[in-house]
Design a protein around this motif. Structure first.
Motif, PDB file in Angstrom:
ATOM      1  N   LEU A  39      11.037  -2.236  -3.869  1.00  0.00           N
ATOM      2  CA  LEU A  39      11.030  -2.878  -2.487  1.00  0.00           C
ATOM      3  C   LEU A  39      12.375  -2.824  -1.668  1.00  0.00           C
ATOM      4  CD1 LEU A  39       8.635  -6.071  -2.721  1.00  0.00           C
ATOM      5  CD2 LEU A  39       8.221  -4.078  -1.255  1.00  0.00           C
ATOM      6  N   LYS A  40      13.423  -3.050  -2.548  1.00  0.00           N
ATOM      7  CA  LYS A  40      14.803  -2.938  -1.710  1.00  0.00           C
ATOM      8  C   LYS A  40      15.226  -1.627  -1.648  1.00  0.00           C
ATOM      9  CE  LYS A  40      16.639  -6.928  -4.342  1.00  0.00           C
ATOM     10  NZ  LYS A  40      17.613  -7.506  -5.444  1.00  0.00           N
ATOM     11  N   ALA A  41      14.856  -0.941  -2.598  1.00  0.00           N
ATOM     12  CA  ALA A  41      15.378   0.567  -2.358  1.00  0.00           C
ATOM     13  C   ALA A  41      14.512   1.224  -1.042  1.00  0.00           C
ATOM     14  CB  ALA A  41      14.976   1.290  -3.672  1.00  0.00           C
TER      15      ALA A  41
ATOM     16  N   ILE B 282      11.119 -13.894  -5.489  1.00  0.00           N
ATOM     17  CA  ILE B 282       9.674 -13.823  -5.796  1.00  0.00           C
ATOM     18  C   ILE B 282       9.344 -13.395  -7.165  1.00  0.00           C
ATOM     19  CG2 ILE B 282       7.675 -12.897  -4.875  1.00  0.00           C
ATOM     20  CD1 ILE B 282       8.970 -12.389  -2.286  1.00  0.00           C
ATOM     21  N   THR B 283       9.226 -14.426  -8.120  1.00  0.00           N
ATOM     22  CA  THR B 283       9.265 -14.165  -9.653  1.00  0.00           C
ATOM     23  C   THR B 283       7.971 -13.587  -9.918  1.00  0.00           C
ATOM     24  OG1 THR B 283       9.042 -16.453  -9.939  1.00  0.00           O
ATOM     25  CG2 THR B 283      11.158 -15.601 -10.216  1.00  0.00           C
ATOM     26  N   THR B 284       6.880 -13.635  -9.196  1.00  0.00           N
ATOM     27  CA  THR B 284       5.550 -13.454  -9.344  1.00  0.00           C
ATOM     28  C   THR B 284       5.605 -11.829  -9.431  1.00  0.00           C
ATOM     29  OG1 THR B 284       5.092 -13.970  -7.126  1.00  0.00           O
ATOM     30  CG2 THR B 284       4.267 -15.474  -8.873  1.00  0.00           C
ATOM     31  N   LEU B 285       6.485 -11.171  -8.784  1.00  0.00           N
ATOM     32  CA  LEU B 285       6.544  -9.782  -8.612  1.00  0.00           C
ATOM     33  C   LEU B 285       7.304  -9.175  -9.749  1.00  0.00           C
ATOM     34  CD1 LEU B 285       7.131  -8.925  -4.851  1.00  0.00           C
ATOM     35  CD2 LEU B 285       4.672  -9.235  -6.186  1.00  0.00           C
ATOM     36  N   PRO B 286       7.074  -8.105 -10.538  1.00  0.00           N
ATOM     37  CA  PRO B 286       7.869  -7.542 -11.605  1.00  0.00           C
ATOM     38  C   PRO B 286       9.154  -7.193 -10.794  1.00  0.00           C
ATOM     39  CG  PRO B 286       5.709  -6.439 -11.429  1.00  0.00           C
ATOM     40  CD  PRO B 286       5.815  -7.376 -10.329  1.00  0.00           C
TER      41      PRO B 286
ATOM     42  N   SER C 216      -1.389  -2.788  -5.731  1.00  0.00           N
ATOM     43  CA  SER C 216      -2.728  -2.974  -5.394  1.00  0.00           C
ATOM     44  C   SER C 216      -2.754  -4.106  -4.330  1.00  0.00           C
ATOM     45  CB  SER C 216      -3.212  -3.697  -6.766  1.00  0.00           C
ATOM     46  OG  SER C 216      -2.635  -4.944  -7.107  1.00  0.00           O
ATOM     47  N   ALA C 217      -3.802  -4.700  -3.850  1.00  0.00           N
ATOM     48  CA  ALA C 217      -3.948  -5.648  -3.048  1.00  0.00           C
ATOM     49  C   ALA C 217      -3.393  -7.186  -3.625  1.00  0.00           C
ATOM     50  CB  ALA C 217      -5.308  -5.795  -2.381  1.00  0.00           C
ATOM     51  N   TYR C 218      -3.570  -7.036  -4.883  1.00  0.00           N
ATOM     52  CA  TYR C 218      -3.168  -8.214  -5.578  1.00  0.00           C
ATOM     53  C   TYR C 218      -1.752  -8.619  -5.223  1.00  0.00           C
ATOM     54  CZ  TYR C 218      -2.050 -10.971  -9.690  1.00  0.00           C
ATOM     55  OH  TYR C 218      -1.499 -11.640 -10.793  1.00  0.00           O
ATOM     56  N   ARG C 219      -0.867  -7.545  -5.295  1.00  0.00           N
ATOM     57  CA  ARG C 219       0.462  -7.613  -5.281  1.00  0.00           C
ATOM     58  C   ARG C 219       0.769  -7.985  -3.844  1.00  0.00           C
ATOM     59  NH1 ARG C 219       1.994  -8.654 -10.100  1.00  0.00           N
ATOM     60  NH2 ARG C 219       2.123  -6.819 -11.634  1.00  0.00           N
ATOM     61  N   ALA C 220      -0.001  -7.477  -3.014  1.00  0.00           N
ATOM     62  CA  ALA C 220       0.348  -8.169  -1.574  1.00  0.00           C
ATOM     63  C   ALA C 220      -0.127  -9.583  -1.374  1.00  0.00           C
ATOM     64  CB  ALA C 220      -0.580  -7.159  -0.539  1.00  0.00           C
ATOM     65  N   ARG C 221      -1.049  -9.887  -1.908  1.00  0.00           N
ATOM     66  CA  ARG C 221      -1.492 -11.257  -2.128  1.00  0.00           C
ATOM     67  C   ARG C 221      -0.115 -12.006  -2.532  1.00  0.00           C
ATOM     68  NH1 ARG C 221      -6.800  -9.626  -2.829  1.00  0.00           N
ATOM     69  NH2 ARG C 221      -6.611  -9.951  -5.100  1.00  0.00           N
ATOM     70  N   GLN C 222       0.086 -11.807  -3.739  1.00  0.00           N
ATOM     71  CA  GLN C 222       1.552 -12.590  -4.141  1.00  0.00           C
ATOM     72  C   GLN C 222       2.491 -12.712  -3.323  1.00  0.00           C
ATOM     73  OE1 GLN C 222       1.626 -10.142  -7.878  1.00  0.00           O
ATOM     74  NE2 GLN C 222       1.323 -11.722  -9.181  1.00  0.00           N
TER      75      GLN C 222
ATOM     76  N   GLU D 174       0.977  -1.003   0.056  1.00  0.00           N
ATOM     77  CA  GLU D 174       0.021   0.080   0.100  1.00  0.00           C
ATOM     78  C   GLU D 174       0.986   1.101   0.136  1.00  0.00           C
ATOM     79  OE1 GLU D 174      -4.167  -0.177   2.245  1.00  0.00           O
ATOM     80  OE2 GLU D 174      -2.769   0.935   3.403  1.00  0.00           O
ATOM     81  N   SER D 175       2.172   1.009   0.753  1.00  0.00           N
ATOM     82  CA  SER D 175       2.763   2.568   0.992  1.00  0.00           C
ATOM     83  C   SER D 175       3.408   2.737  -0.351  1.00  0.00           C
ATOM     84  CB  SER D 175       3.657   2.318   1.953  1.00  0.00           C
ATOM     85  OG  SER D 175       4.940   1.409   1.483  1.00  0.00           O
TER      86      SER D 175
END
Ligand code: SF4
Length: 365
Positions: free
Chosen positions: A40-42, A29-33, A7-13, A2-3
Motif C-alpha cells: 500500500l505504501k509503495a 493496522i496490524t490486521t493487514l499483513p 479481497s473485499a475482506y481486506r477492504a473491510r479490515q 481491488e486495484s
C-alpha cells in the motif's frame, strides 16, 4: 484493495481500522499483513487523522481545536461536553436526554461535536466571524469524518457506550459541499456507527441542497439558519436571501419528510434592536405556524469589529415567551465556549497554523 487484487475482506479490515479503531497510521493496522501494508505504501497510499494542532480551553469545559489537514489548510472543530441544548424539543432521543438527564449522566458520557464542512465560507452572513475568511476550499468526506475521529480519540470515546451528538454547524455551508457532506454522513453512520438521529445539519438556506436532502433516506436532522422574520431584515444580515427569499425557503423545507415526532429546527440569532422585537416574534409565528417547527434562539455572541450588539435579557425573555404563547416551541441555546470564541458564529481561524511540514502520514482518512 481491488486495484491491488485483494479481497473485499481486506477492504473491510481497512475500513474497520480507519473508522472503528481510528488508527493514526498505516503501520498500526496490524490486521493487514505487513507485506500488504508495504505494498500500500509503495502504491502511494497513506492513512491518518487530521491533526489537532492547537486547543483553546473554555472555563465551561468546551474545547476548540485548530485542525490541520494534509495540505496544511486548517479548520476549527469544537467539543462541548454535556452538549449545548440545541436538540431540545426536536422530538429525538438526543432531545429526551437533554430534557431528562439520567442520574448516571456525566459530561464525559454525553457530548456534542461541532464540525466544519469547508475551509472558510462563501455565504457571508454579516453576524458571523467565519464569513470574514471567504471560502478557500471544500473539505473531503474523509476530512469531515476525520475531524470526528480525531476528537473521539482525544477523549477516548467509545461510540455506543458514550453518547455523541454531531452538529454540522462549524465553518462552512454543508449544502454548498453537498456530495462530500453526505458521503461523510455515510461514513459516520456506517462504519463509525453514530446514529443519524444524533446528527443535525444546519443550512443558511441553499435551496438545491434542501431539495436533494429531502430525497435522502439516511439523513441528519435539519436545522435552518433563519435569523429574520421578513426578507428585508434577512437580506440585510444574510445576503443569500437575495437569491432565495424566505417564502421559497419555507416552501422547499416543507418538502422534507419528517420522522414521527421530528421537528425542523430554525436557528435564530438574536441581534439587539435588529430582529429581536415583538413584531418580529409575531411575524415568525405567522411564518412557521403551518410547519412542524421549533426555534432555537441564540443570543448573539459578540466578536471583534462586528457592527452589532447583544440583545437585552428582557428582550430575549419577551421574545421567547411571545413565540411560545403563539404556539411555537422556542428554546434558548446555551452559549458554549464564549470565552474562547467557540460559540455560534464565532469560528474563525484566529490562530494561524505554521507552514505545512512534510508529513509522514497523510492527515486525511
Ligand atoms: S453563519 Fe454559517 S453559512 Fe453564514 S457565513 Fe457563517 S459559516 Fe457561513
Amino acid at each position: 484493495m481491488e486495484s491491488l487484487n485483494q479481497s473485499a475482506y481486506r477492504a473491510r479490515q481497512l475500513c474497520e481500522a480507519l473508522y472503528v479503531q481510528r488508527v493514526p497510521s498505516l503501520d498500526q493496522i496490524t490486521t493487514l499483513p505487513a507485506a500488504l501494508r508495504e505494498e500500500l505504501k509503495a502504491a502511494g497510499h497513506t492513512v491518518g487523522l487530521p491533526e489537532l494542532l492547537q486547543t483553546a480551553h473554555s472555563i465551561d469545559g468546551t474545547e476548540r481545536y485548530l485542525v490541520r489537514m494534509a495540505d496544511g489548510e486548517t479548520v476549527e472543530t469544537v467539543w462541548m461536553p454535556g452538549g449545548d441544548g440545541g436538540e431540545r424539543g426536536d422530538g429525538t432521543k438526543a432531545a429526551e436526554e437533554e430534557e431528562h438527564p439520567s442520574h448516571d449522566d456525566d459530561d464525559y458520557k454525553r457530548a456534542t461535536i461541532c464540525i466544519s464542512s469547508q475551509v472558510g465560507c462563501a455565504v457571508n452572513c454579516q453576524f458571523c466571524l467565519t464569513a470574514k475568511l471567504g471560502i478557500r476550499r471544500n473539505l473531503t468526506p474523509g476530512e469531515i469524518a476525520g475531524q470526528v475521529a480525531a476528537v473521539l480519540n482525544r477523549h477516548n470515546v467509545e461510540v455506543g457506550r458514550d453518547r455523541i451528538n454531531l452538529v454540522f454547524m462549524g465553518m462552512g455551508e454543508p449544502f454548498l459541499n453537498y456530495m462530500s457532506f453526505m458521503d461523510a454522513v455515510r461514513l459516520l453512520t456506517g462504519p463509525m456507527r453514530i446514529p443519524e438521529s444524533r446528527m443535525t445539519v444546519s443550512t443558511s438556506g441553499i435551496l438545491p441542497g434542501i431539495e436533494q436532502f429531502a430525497q435522502e433516506t439516511v439523513r441528519p436532522k435539519l436545522a435552518v439558519s433563519l435569523n429574520a422574520s421578513n426578507d428585508i431584515v434577512r437580506e440585510s444580515i444574510m445576503p443569500i436571501t437575495r437569491k432565495w427569499n424566505i417564502a421559497a425557503l419555507l416552501e422547499a423545507i416543507s418538502t422534507v419528510p419528517l420522522r414521527p415526532r421530528e421537528r425542523i429546527t430554525f436557528e435564530y440569532v438574536l441581534l439587539g434592536g435588529i430582529n429581536d422585537q415583538r413584531e418580529h416574534a409575531d411575524e415568525l409565528i405567522a411564518l412557521l405556524k403551518n410547519l412542524r417547527a421549533k426555534i432555537n434562539l441564540i443570543v448573539w455572541n459578540s466578536g471583534p469589529g462586528m457592527p452589532f450588539h447583544e440583545p437585552t435579557p428582557q428582550d430575549v425573555g419577551i421574545f421567547q415567551k411571545r413565540l411560545r404563547d403563539g404556539g411555537i416551541p422556542a428554546f434558548i441555546r446555551k452559549p458554549r465556549g464564549r470565552d474562547i470564541y467557540a460559540a455560534c458564529g464565532q469560528l474563525k481561524r484566529t490562530l494561524e497554523s505554521p507552514p505545512p511540514t512534510p508529513l509522514i502520514e497523510i492527515a486525511t482518512l
